[in-house]
Every structure is written in structure tokens, then in C-alpha cells.
Design a protein around this motif. Structure first.
Motif, mmCIF file in Angstrom:
data_model
loop_
_atom_site.group_PDB
_atom_site.id
_atom_site.type_symbol
_atom_site.label_atom_id
_atom_site.label_comp_id
_atom_site.label_asym_id
_atom_site.label_seq_id
_atom_site.Cartn_x
_atom_site.Cartn_y
_atom_site.Cartn_z
ATOM 1 N N MET A 192 13.683 15.305 22.272
ATOM 2 C CA MET A 192 13.266 14.052 21.644
ATOM 3 C C MET A 192 13.581 14.045 20.148
ATOM 4 O O MET A 192 13.992 13.030 19.606
ATOM 5 N N ARG A 193 13.376 15.186 19.490
ATOM 6 C CA ARG A 193 13.691 15.249 18.060
ATOM 7 C C ARG A 193 15.186 15.150 17.802
ATOM 8 O O ARG A 193 15.606 14.654 16.761
ATOM 9 N N ALA A 194 16.004 15.611 18.744
ATOM 10 C CA ALA A 194 17.455 15.587 18.557
ATOM 11 C C ALA A 194 18.034 14.190 18.713
ATOM 12 O O ALA A 194 19.080 13.885 18.146
ATOM 13 N N MET A 195 17.361 13.323 19.467
ATOM 14 C CA MET A 195 17.883 11.978 19.700
ATOM 15 C C MET A 195 17.483 11.048 18.564
ATOM 16 O O MET A 195 16.370 11.136 18.060
ATOM 17 N N PRO A 196 18.389 10.157 18.174
ATOM 18 C CA PRO A 196 18.030 9.187 17.134
ATOM 19 C C PRO A 196 17.028 8.180 17.678
ATOM 20 O O PRO A 196 16.989 7.921 18.870
ATOM 21 N N GLY A 197 16.206 7.641 16.804
ATOM 22 C CA GLY A 197 15.253 6.625 17.239
ATOM 23 C C GLY A 197 14.078 6.516 16.300
ATOM 24 O O GLY A 197 13.958 7.241 15.310
ATOM 25 N N SER A 198 13.165 5.614 16.628
ATOM 26 C CA SER A 198 12.033 5.338 15.759
ATOM 27 C C SER A 198 11.068 6.505 15.683
ATOM 28 O O SER A 198 10.286 6.609 14.742
ATOM 29 N N HIS A 199 11.091 7.398 16.670
ATOM 30 C CA HIS A 199 10.170 8.531 16.656
ATOM 31 C C HIS A 199 10.482 9.506 15.527
ATOM 32 O O HIS A 199 9.680 10.372 15.226
ATOM 33 N N ARG A 200 11.644 9.380 14.898
ATOM 34 C CA ARG A 200 12.020 10.284 13.812
ATOM 35 C C ARG A 200 11.575 9.765 12.455
ATOM 36 O O ARG A 200 11.697 10.456 11.457
ATOM 37 N N ARG A 201 11.046 8.573 12.396
ATOM 38 C CA ARG A 201 10.587 8.030 11.122
ATOM 39 C C ARG A 201 9.318 8.750 10.690
ATOM 40 O O ARG A 201 8.474 9.091 11.502
ATOM 41 N N THR A 202 9.186 8.938 9.409
ATOM 42 C CA THR A 202 7.984 9.576 8.895
ATOM 43 C C THR A 202 7.263 8.611 7.964
ATOM 44 O O THR A 202 7.853 7.673 7.436
ATOM 45 N N TRP A 203 5.988 8.858 7.766
ATOM 46 C CA TRP A 203 5.211 8.039 6.850
ATOM 47 C C TRP A 203 5.594 8.405 5.428
ATOM 48 O O TRP A 203 5.788 9.563 5.120
ATOM 49 N N HIS A 204 5.696 7.403 4.577
ATOM 50 C CA HIS A 204 5.998 7.693 3.184
ATOM 51 C C HIS A 204 4.700 8.025 2.454
ATOM 52 O O HIS A 204 3.621 7.619 2.855
ATOM 53 N N ARG A 205 4.834 8.771 1.385
ATOM 54 C CA ARG A 205 3.665 9.139 0.580
ATOM 55 C C ARG A 205 3.205 7.896 -0.170
ATOM 56 O O ARG A 205 4.004 7.215 -0.810
ATOM 57 N N PRO A 206 1.907 7.570 -0.098
ATOM 58 C CA PRO A 206 1.429 6.361 -0.786
ATOM 59 C C PRO A 206 1.570 6.499 -2.301
ATOM 60 O O PRO A 206 1.504 7.591 -2.860
ATOM 61 N N ASP A 207 1.799 5.354 -2.933
ATOM 62 C CA ASP A 207 1.883 5.335 -4.394
ATOM 63 C C ASP A 207 0.525 5.713 -4.986
ATOM 64 O O ASP A 207 -0.520 5.272 -4.494
ATOM 65 N N GLU A 208 0.561 6.498 -6.031
ATOM 66 C CA GLU A 208 -0.683 6.878 -6.672
ATOM 67 C C GLU A 208 -1.063 5.809 -7.679
ATOM 68 O O GLU A 208 -0.240 5.367 -8.472
ATOM 69 N N GLY A 209 -2.307 5.420 -7.653
ATOM 70 C CA GLY A 209 -2.786 4.412 -8.584
ATOM 71 C C GLY A 209 -2.908 4.969 -9.989
ATOM 72 O O GLY A 209 -3.078 6.173 -10.207
ATOM 73 N N SER A 210 -2.833 4.076 -10.952
ATOM 74 C CA SER A 210 -2.929 4.533 -12.343
ATOM 75 C C SER A 210 -4.292 4.268 -12.958
ATOM 76 O O SER A 210 -4.564 4.657 -14.068
ATOM 77 N N GLY A 211 -5.145 3.602 -12.199
ATOM 78 C CA GLY A 211 -6.459 3.289 -12.752
ATOM 79 C C GLY A 211 -7.396 2.851 -11.643
ATOM 80 O O GLY A 211 -7.095 2.997 -10.469
ATOM 81 N N PRO A 212 -8.540 2.274 -12.002
ATOM 82 C CA PRO A 212 -9.490 1.829 -10.984
ATOM 83 C C PRO A 212 -8.910 0.673 -10.179
ATOM 84 O O PRO A 212 -8.082 -0.097 -10.659
ATOM 85 N N ALA A 213 -9.367 0.563 -8.931
ATOM 86 C CA ALA A 213 -8.872 -0.496 -8.046
ATOM 87 C C ALA A 213 -9.448 -1.857 -8.399
ATOM 88 O O ALA A 213 -8.876 -2.879 -8.035
ATOM 89 N N VAL A 214 -10.536 -1.908 -9.112
ATOM 90 C CA VAL A 214 -11.144 -3.193 -9.478
ATOM 91 C C VAL A 214 -11.081 -3.470 -10.939
ATOM 92 O O VAL A 214 -10.901 -2.691 -11.772
#
Length: 89
Positions: free
Chosen positions: A67-89
């Protein structure tokens, strides 16, 4: 614009997923006494009588490698979320 044709690997994956789902439905129907899917016809017979039993007999490590050798959507990985620079509010 003409429809885009799926690659061989994508088509193979779609067909194999479908045939494994039909086999699982047949097993569940047998367990609970409900009507099974219609019997396979044509090339579906190959998938149900050869591919599905062989797939279930393969060790998980080998299946995962394939399964890992075949191309497809299962090979997509989650990207690292952007880090915030301050409070959310």
C-alpha cells in the motif's frame, strides 16, 4: 472538456477496495442471515475467488508495504499547523 482518466494505480485501488467491501458485506450477511450481494459476474469472479482470499492470507506487514508503494491519497501526510504569534482573542 473530456473526463480525466484515472491512472492504473488509482483504478486498481478502487477496484480492490470495492471487491474487499463486497466480500465483507457477504460475510456480514452470512452472519446475520440477510440477503447477500448478487453473485460476482465476469471479471468480478476473479477478484472474489482469487484476489480477496489471497489478500486476507497475506501478512499485514506485506500488505502495508504494498500500500505504501502505490501512489494515492493514503500517502498524504498532515502538515504541521502554523504557530500563532500571540493570543487567539
Amino acid at each position: 472538456m473530456p473526463p480525466v482518466r484515472a491512472s492504473f494505480a488509482r483504478r486498481l485501488r478502487e477496484v480492490s477496495e470495492r471487491q474487499l467491501m463486497v466480500a465483507a458485506q457477504r460475510d456480514v450477511c452470512g452472519r446475520y442471515g440477510t440477503a447477500p450481494p448478487p453473485p460476482p459476474r465476469g471479471v468480478d469472479r476473479f477478484w472474489q475467488r482469487v484476489y480477496v482470499p489471497v489478500y486476507h492470507r497475506l501478512p499485514w506487514k506485506l500488505r502495508a508495504t504494498v500500500m505504501r508503494a502505490m501512489p494515492g491519497s493514503h500517502r498524504r501526510t498532515w502538515h504541521r499547523p502554523d504557530e500563532g504569534s500571540g493570543p487567539a482573542v
